[in-house]
Design a protein around this motif. Structure first.
Motif, PDB file in Angstrom:
ATOM      1  N   TRP A  43      36.265  21.726 -41.665  1.00 48.66           N
ATOM      2  CA  TRP A  43      34.927  21.567 -41.105  1.00 48.66           C
ATOM      3  C   TRP A  43      34.758  20.200 -40.454  1.00 48.66           C
ATOM      4  O   TRP A  43      34.060  20.066 -39.439  1.00 48.66           O
ATOM      5  N   VAL A  44      35.395  19.186 -41.017  1.00 51.19           N
ATOM      6  CA  VAL A  44      35.291  17.837 -40.452  1.00 51.19           C
ATOM      7  C   VAL A  44      35.860  17.822 -39.036  1.00 51.19           C
ATOM      8  O   VAL A  44      35.226  17.326 -38.099  1.00 51.19           O
ATOM      9  N   ALA A  45      37.060  18.378 -38.876  1.00 48.94           N
ATOM     10  CA  ALA A  45      37.686  18.421 -37.553  1.00 48.94           C
ATOM     11  C   ALA A  45      36.911  19.325 -36.607  1.00 48.94           C
ATOM     12  O   ALA A  45      36.706  18.986 -35.428  1.00 48.94           O
ATOM     13  N   GLY A  46      36.462  20.477 -37.106  1.00 52.72           N
ATOM     14  CA  GLY A  46      35.719  21.412 -36.266  1.00 52.72           C
ATOM     15  C   GLY A  46      34.392  20.850 -35.805  1.00 52.72           C
ATOM     16  O   GLY A  46      33.995  21.019 -34.639  1.00 52.72           O
ATOM     17  N   SER A  47      33.708  20.166 -36.705  1.00 53.67           N
ATOM     18  CA  SER A  47      32.434  19.561 -36.352  1.00 53.67           C
ATOM     19  C   SER A  47      32.625  18.460 -35.321  1.00 53.67           C
ATOM     20  O   SER A  47      31.832  18.330 -34.373  1.00 53.67           O
ATOM     21  N   ALA A  48      33.681  17.662 -35.479  1.00 53.41           N
ATOM     22  CA  ALA A  48      33.962  16.609 -34.509  1.00 53.41           C
ATOM     23  C   ALA A  48      34.242  17.204 -33.128  1.00 53.41           C
ATOM     24  O   ALA A  48      33.767  16.689 -32.104  1.00 53.41           O
ATOM     25  N   ALA A  49      34.996  18.289 -33.102  1.00 56.85           N
ATOM     26  CA  ALA A  49      35.272  18.960 -31.823  1.00 56.85           C
ATOM     27  C   ALA A  49      33.978  19.488 -31.200  1.00 56.85           C
ATOM     28  O   ALA A  49      33.777  19.419 -29.980  1.00 56.85           O
ATOM     29  N   ALA A  50      33.092  20.014 -32.049  1.00 50.62           N
ATOM     30  CA  ALA A  50      31.830  20.559 -31.560  1.00 50.62           C
ATOM     31  C   ALA A  50      30.949  19.469 -30.954  1.00 50.62           C
ATOM     32  O   ALA A  50      30.334  19.658 -29.893  1.00 50.62           O
ATOM     33  N   TRP A  51      30.892  18.320 -31.617  1.00 48.57           N
ATOM     34  CA  TRP A  51      30.073  17.230 -31.090  1.00 48.57           C
ATOM     35  C   TRP A  51      30.693  16.624 -29.839  1.00 48.57           C
ATOM     36  O   TRP A  51      29.984  16.156 -28.941  1.00 48.57           O
ATOM     37  N   THR A  52      32.021  16.646 -29.759  1.00 45.67           N
ATOM     38  CA  THR A  52      32.677  16.203 -28.524  1.00 45.67           C
ATOM     39  C   THR A  52      32.251  17.086 -27.360  1.00 45.67           C
ATOM     40  O   THR A  52      31.904  16.594 -26.271  1.00 45.67           O
ATOM     41  N   ALA A  53      32.256  18.399 -27.593  1.00 46.09           N
ATOM     42  CA  ALA A  53      31.833  19.341 -26.557  1.00 46.09           C
ATOM     43  C   ALA A  53      30.357  19.156 -26.221  1.00 46.09           C
ATOM     44  O   ALA A  53      29.969  19.100 -25.046  1.00 46.09           O
ATOM     45  N   GLY A  54      29.520  19.061 -27.251  1.00 45.37           N
ATOM     46  CA  GLY A  54      28.089  18.942 -27.029  1.00 45.37           C
ATOM     47  C   GLY A  54      27.704  17.668 -26.297  1.00 45.37           C
ATOM     48  O   GLY A  54      26.929  17.700 -25.327  1.00 45.37           O
ATOM     49  N   LEU A  55      28.232  16.544 -26.754  1.00 49.08           N
ATOM     50  CA  LEU A  55      27.909  15.276 -26.098  1.00 49.08           C
ATOM     51  C   LEU A  55      28.480  15.217 -24.689  1.00 49.08           C
ATOM     52  O   LEU A  55      27.884  14.610 -23.790  1.00 49.08           O
ATOM     53  N   GLY A  56      29.638  15.859 -24.498  1.00 51.73           N
ATOM     54  CA  GLY A  56      30.203  15.939 -23.150  1.00 51.73           C
ATOM     55  C   GLY A  56      29.288  16.685 -22.200  1.00 51.73           C
ATOM     56  O   GLY A  56      29.082  16.265 -21.050  1.00 51.73           O
ATOM     57  N   VAL A  57      28.727  17.789 -22.663  1.00 52.05           N
ATOM     58  CA  VAL A  57      27.779  18.559 -21.859  1.00 52.05           C
ATOM     59  C   VAL A  57      26.535  17.730 -21.567  1.00 52.05           C
ATOM     60  O   VAL A  57      26.037  17.695 -20.423  1.00 52.05           O
ATOM     61  N   PHE A  58      26.031  17.043 -22.592  1.00 52.07           N
ATOM     62  CA  PHE A  58      24.827  16.233 -22.409  1.00 52.07           C
ATOM     63  C   PHE A  58      25.043  15.172 -21.329  1.00 52.07           C
ATOM     64  O   PHE A  58      24.216  15.005 -20.418  1.00 52.07           O
ATOM     65  N   MET A  59      26.160  14.438 -21.431  1.00 50.54           N
ATOM     66  CA  MET A  59      26.415  13.372 -20.471  1.00 50.54           C
ATOM     67  C   MET A  59      26.650  13.922 -19.069  1.00 50.54           C
ATOM     68  O   MET A  59      26.222  13.328 -18.072  1.00 50.54           O
ATOM     69  N   ALA A  60      27.330  15.062 -18.989  1.00 48.17           N
ATOM     70  CA  ALA A  60      27.609  15.657 -17.684  1.00 48.17           C
ATOM     71  C   ALA A  60      26.328  16.088 -16.973  1.00 48.17           C
ATOM     72  O   ALA A  60      26.236  16.042 -15.744  1.00 48.17           O
ATOM     73  N   VAL A  61      25.334  16.512 -17.760  1.00 51.56           N
ATOM     74  CA  VAL A  61      24.078  16.981 -17.170  1.00 51.56           C
ATOM     75  C   VAL A  61      23.093  15.833 -16.959  1.00 51.56           C
ATOM     76  O   VAL A  61      22.524  15.674 -15.873  1.00 51.56           O
ATOM     77  N   ALA A  62      22.885  15.023 -17.993  1.00 56.88           N
ATOM     78  CA  ALA A  62      21.829  14.011 -17.931  1.00 56.88           C
ATOM     79  C   ALA A  62      22.197  12.797 -17.083  1.00 56.88           C
ATOM     80  O   ALA A  62      21.352  12.281 -16.336  1.00 56.88           O
ATOM     81  N   THR A  63      23.437  12.326 -17.192  1.00 62.35           N
ATOM     82  CA  THR A  63      23.811  11.072 -16.522  1.00 62.35           C
ATOM     83  C   THR A  63      23.563  11.084 -15.015  1.00 62.35           C
ATOM     84  O   THR A  63      22.958  10.137 -14.478  1.00 62.35           O
ATOM     85  N   PRO A  64      23.991  12.111 -14.291  1.00 65.50           N
ATOM     86  CA  PRO A  64      23.729  12.079 -12.840  1.00 65.50           C
ATOM     87  C   PRO A  64      22.259  12.291 -12.472  1.00 65.50           C
ATOM     88  O   PRO A  64      21.844  11.938 -11.359  1.00 65.50           O
ATOM     89  N   LEU A  65      21.495  12.866 -13.388  1.00 63.05           N
ATOM     90  CA  LEU A  65      20.084  13.136 -13.086  1.00 63.05           C
ATOM     91  C   LEU A  65      19.188  11.945 -13.392  1.00 63.05           C
ATOM     92  O   LEU A  65      18.141  11.764 -12.753  1.00 63.05           O
ATOM     93  N   TRP A  66      19.559  11.146 -14.385  1.00 62.03           N
ATOM     94  CA  TRP A  66      18.776   9.953 -14.710  1.00 62.03           C
ATOM     95  C   TRP A  66      19.006   8.882 -13.651  1.00 62.03           C
ATOM     96  O   TRP A  66      20.133   8.488 -13.369  1.00 62.03           O
TER      97      TRP A  66
END
Length: 203
Positions: A141-164
Motif C-alpha cells: 500500500w505504501v508503494a501503491g499510494s506513492a504511485a497514486a499521488w505521483t499520478a494525481g499531483l502530475g495531473v494537477f500540475m499539468a492542468v493548473a500550472t499553465p492556467l495560473w
C-alpha cells in the motif's frame, strides 16, 4: 459486477469526492490574503492540509470498512490527517520556499528529491500502521499510494500550472485550483483503488 469491481467503483467515486472536497481547504487558504508576507501563510496552509487529510481519510475508510470492518475509523482518519500535515509542511519548506529556490543547484536537487519522497510516501506509510493489522503484505500500500499521488499531483500540475497566470483574480485562481484538484483526485483514487483491490482478501 463482481464484488471487487463493486468495491473499486465505490472507492473511486467516494475517494474522488473526498479528496476534491478536502482540497478545497488548501485552495481557499491559498486565496486568503495574509499579512505581513508569504511566510505567514504557512501555518494556515498546514492547517488546511490537516483538514484535507482528515476528510480524505474519512471518505476512504467508510468504503474500506465495507470489506474490512475491523479497520478503525478514528485511527485511519488521524493517521491520514497527520501524514497530510507532514506532506504540506515539507512541501512548503522546500518547493514553496523562496529561500530554498535560491540554493545551489546540487543542494536544491538533493533536498528536493528527499522532500518529494517524503511527500509521496507520507500518507501511504501512515495508513500502513493501521492497514497492516487487516491485510497481508500491507507494505504494498505504501508503494501503491506513492504511485497514486505521483499520478494525481502530475495531473494537477499539468492542468493548473499553465492556467495560473500572474495578476489573475482570486476567484479565478481558486476555480482553476479546484478544477485541477478534481482531476487530481480522480487519478489518485483510480490508482489507489486498483492497489487496494489487490490487497483485499479474495472472497
Amino acid at each position: 459486477m463482481t464484488r471487487r469491481n463493486t468495491f473499486f467503483a465505490r472507492w473511486v467515486g467516494w475517494v474522488s469526492l473526498g479528496e476534491s472536497l478536502g482540497f478545497l481547504a488548501p485552495v481557499l487558504a491559498q486565496s486568503v490574503p495574509v499579512a505581513p508576507g508569504p511566510a505567514a501563510a504557512v501555518p494556515l496552509l498546514v492547517l488546511a492540509g490537516l483538514v484535507e487529510g482528515a476528510v480524505l481519510g474519512w471518505f476512504q475508510v467508510r468504503v474500506l470498512r465495507t470489506t474490512l470492518p475491523g479497520v478503525s475509523v478514528l485511527r485511519w482518519v488521524l493517521l491520514t490527517a497527520a501524514a497530510a500535515v507532514v506532506a504540506w509542511t515539507v512541501a512548503l519548506l522546500t518547493f514553496g520556499n523562496e529561500g530554498w529556490q535560491g540554493w545551489p543547484a546540487p543542494a536544491q536537487a538533493a533536498t528536493g528529491a528527499v522532500a518529494a519522497v517524503v511527500i509521496l510516501v507520507s500518507i501511504g506509510l501512515a495508513q500502513w500502521f493501521e492497514l497492516r493489522h487487516h491485510v497481508p503484505r500491507a507494505w504494498r500500500w505504501v508503494a501503491g499510494s506513492a504511485a497514486a499521488w505521483t499520478a494525481g499531483l502530475g495531473v494537477f500540475m499539468a492542468v493548473a500550472t499553465p492556467l495560473w497566470q500572474p495578476g489573475q483574480d482570486v476567484w479565478l485562481v481558486a476555480a482553476i485550483g479546484a478544477g485541477a484538484a478534481v482531476l487530481m483526485a480522480v487519478a489518485m483514487a483510480a490508482v489507489t483503488g486498483l492497489v487496494m483491490v489487490r490487497l483485499l482478501p479474495k472472497t
